[in-house]
Design an enzyme around this catalytic site. Structure first.
Site: not given
Ligand code: PXP
Length: 237
Positions: A43, A151, A45, A70, A49, A101, A191, A10, A7
């Site tokens: 994602h 997931e 949003r 996402e 952001r 999330t 997550h 960030h 992901n």
């Molecule tokens: N899976 C989902 C569905 C999420 O919403 C997130 C956060 O964006 C993640 C995985 C990844 O989470 P983390 O950034 O804590 O690794």
């Protein structure tokens, strides 16, 4: 071998701090792929952001693995997803003020709505994953509405500082994974996963992939994106 979807939200968070073009989420995605990531997650949003609309289209064009988009199931984002046609959409709950999330989506109480949505995406050639808690009712619902993937939300496991709760959360994930797998669902998890808590997650039966963002990007700041991905892949192998 459990696959790793990276992901890159960030990377966009850091970019947006100055509002210019660096660091570039597409460049991060390409490095992650080169290091062995099986897919790229972003994602979009409602408040934009981190990831912006133009990022998702640029990512789709640039990457050679699969794009996991996402999204919250709002009309606006559904339209964007149908235009984008990613490999996969992961439907998540979204609250405006949350930092990230916060929990799994409740599909059990809105079965008809999510059944229609699943079909709408699948008719457009897009696979559908639901980000849910490892509860029987959510997992049975995912199978009933013919989701491709679930997931499992690993936040309770990852974020608890209490060893007993952590173990209980892991056991729920294992039971949930077993059930989902037996119902023919593909199982992924995500997550709060990081280099310290990932190993027990491998016990989830049928787990094919984890989706990780924050921990990877944090490590990438000091070790570089390629090393961050490779180090996680070593733990997953
Ligand atoms: N899976 C989902 C569905 C999420 O919403 C997130 C956060 O964006 C993640 C995985 C990844 O989470 P983390 O950034 O804590 O690794």
């Amino acid at each position: 071998m459990i696959h790793l979807a990276v992901n890159i939200d960030h990377i966009a968070t850091v970019r947006n701090a100055r509002g210019f073009t660096e660091p570039d989420p597409v460049q991060a995605a390409l490095i992650a792929e080169k290091a062995g990531a099986s897919g790229i997650v972003c994602h979009l949003r409602e408040d934009r952001r981190h990831i912006k609309d133009k990022d998702v289209f640029a990512l789709k064009d640039a990457i050679s693995t699969k794009l996991d988009f996402e999204m919250a199931a709002t009309d606006e984002i559904i339209d964007i997803a149908l235009q984008l046609k990613p490999y996969l959409v992961t439907i998540v709950p979204e609250k405006r003020m949350e930092l990230t999330t916060e929990g799994g989506l409740d599909i059990y109480h809105q079965k008809a709505r999510y059944k229609d949505l699943t079909k709408r995406f699948q008719d457009n050639g897009i696979k559908v994953s639901y980000f849910i808690e490892a509860s029987e009712e959510q997992i049975y619902t995912a199978a009933e509405i013919q989701a491709d993937i679930i997931e499992l939300h690993t936040g309770h496991y990852a974020e608890s500082s209490n060893a007993i709760i952590r173990q209980q959360s892991l056991e729920l994930l294992i039971t949930g994974g077993t059930l989902a797998h037996s119902l023919g669902l593909q199982v992924t998890a995500g997550h709060g996963l990081n280099y310290h808590n990932i190993i027990p997650i491998k016990e989830i039966p049928g787990l094919i992939e984890v989706s990780i963002g924050h921990a990877l990007i944090s490590k990438a700041l000091f070790s570089g994106m390629e090393n961050a991905v490779k180090d996680m892949l070593k733990l997953l192998s």
